[in-house]
Write a protein that holds these residues in place. Structure first.
Motif, PDB file in Angstrom:
ATOM      1  N   HIS A  74       3.134 -12.958   8.397  1.00  0.00           N
ATOM      2  CA  HIS A  74       3.403 -11.838   7.401  1.00  0.00           C
ATOM      3  C   HIS A  74       2.011 -12.105   6.553  1.00  0.00           C
ATOM      4  O   HIS A  74       1.921 -12.963   5.541  1.00  0.00           O
ATOM      5  N   VAL A  75       1.091 -11.039   6.632  1.00  0.00           N
ATOM      6  CA  VAL A  75       0.104 -11.192   5.892  1.00  0.00           C
ATOM      7  C   VAL A  75      -0.329  -9.779   5.248  1.00  0.00           C
ATOM      8  O   VAL A  75       0.099  -8.752   5.788  1.00  0.00           O
ATOM      9  N   HIS A  76      -0.918  -9.678   4.255  1.00  0.00           N
ATOM     10  CA  HIS A  76      -1.455  -8.452   3.563  1.00  0.00           C
ATOM     11  C   HIS A  76      -2.851  -7.892   4.154  1.00  0.00           C
ATOM     12  O   HIS A  76      -3.353  -8.605   4.939  1.00  0.00           O
ATOM     13  N   GLU A  77      -2.894  -6.393   4.248  1.00  0.00           N
ATOM     14  CA  GLU A  77      -4.267  -5.828   4.719  1.00  0.00           C
ATOM     15  C   GLU A  77      -5.241  -6.646   4.168  1.00  0.00           C
ATOM     16  O   GLU A  77      -6.425  -6.679   4.913  1.00  0.00           O
ATOM     17  N   LYS A  78      -5.423  -6.718   2.872  1.00  0.00           N
ATOM     18  CA  LYS A  78      -6.473  -7.077   2.229  1.00  0.00           C
ATOM     19  C   LYS A  78      -6.733  -8.727   2.554  1.00  0.00           C
ATOM     20  O   LYS A  78      -8.213  -9.300   2.172  1.00  0.00           O
ATOM     21  N   ALA A  79      -6.144  -9.434   3.250  1.00  0.00           N
ATOM     22  CA  ALA A  79      -6.375 -10.662   3.741  1.00  0.00           C
ATOM     23  C   ALA A  79      -7.487 -10.585   4.799  1.00  0.00           C
ATOM     24  O   ALA A  79      -8.132 -11.849   4.875  1.00  0.00           O
TER      25      ALA A  79
END
Length: 235
Positions: A74-79
């Motif tokens: 689970h990662v955010h797009e900005k990562a």
């Protein structure tokens, strides 16, 4: 943004050339056609090892960030922007890595544009992305200019030749294909806007523009991940 990436397409040799950097020696140097000695800085073996370690760590760290983004649960797009920070260090030392940074940064930042979805933000986000890509291109051209003046100025902080320095080496057709993929964000954006503003299509497929953007950018980022992996393993 189109002229920026089109320049990279028309002049691939300026970016895909091998990372060969002149290393000087004390009391000597090559001479040009007029017989004038070229002044080359002396870089000790300790300084060369330190420079190599910094660039090797930057390449590994960028690949770790990109792997965490692609393979994380689970990662955010900005990562995806994390990998660009250490990659910018490599982009300042090698024209091939500078082209890699330009392509990956363009695709990565474009993948974040759907997060700014209001109408007043639309022209602003496109303008910022275009100016960012243009600034990257102009700075890379100035940094790796074929002018002898720039070569003498920039050779003081560039690493000496070393087979362990991570180098981006892959066929030119793949490089041109990646540039075409980066240029493809322009027709993709027009298609997404057509789907978004079309009453019938938007009602039936409300998330289709986001799906197209995500899948398209995921292909470019995955190829960049594979290129970085090959560069690190083969060094």
């Amino acid at each position: 943004m189109a002229p920026v990436l089109l320049h990279v397409w028309l002049r691939p040799a300026a970016y895909m050339q091998r990372d060969t950097i002149d290393s000087g020696s004390e009391g000597g140097g090559d001479k040009d056609s007029r017989g004038v000695s070229k002044v080359q800085p002396h870089v000790s073996s300790r300084e060369a090892r330190c420079q190599l370690s910094v660039y090797a760590i930057a390449a590994a760290l960028s690949h770790v960030f990109l792997s965490a983004f692609l393979l994380g649960w689970h990662v955010h797009e900005k990562a995806v922007l994390h990998c660009l920070l250490p990659l910018s260090l490599l982009a300042s030392a090698s024209p091939a890595w500078a082209a890699e940074f330009l392509i990956l940064a363009t695709v990565s930042h474009y993948s974040l544009l759907p997060l700014l979805f209001t109408l007043p933000e639309y022209p602003i986000k496109l303008l910022l992305l275009s100016l960012f890509s243009l600034a990257l291109l102009l700075s890379s051209l100035r940094l790796f200019s074929p002018s002898p003046h720039h070569r003498r100025t920039l050779s003081t902080h560039q690493p000496t030749p070393n087979p362990q320095f991570p180098k981006v080496q892959y066929p030119s057709w793949l490089y041109k294909l990646r540039v075409v993929h980066a240029l493809g964000v322009l027709p993709l954006e027009m298609l997404c806007q057509l789907l978004y503003h079309h009453p019938g299509l938007h009602a039936r497929f409300p998330f289709l523009p986001l799906l197209l953007t995500s899948v398209y950018c995921a292909v470019g980022i995955t190829v960049a991940w594979a290129v970085q992996l090959y560069a690190i393993v083969s060094s």
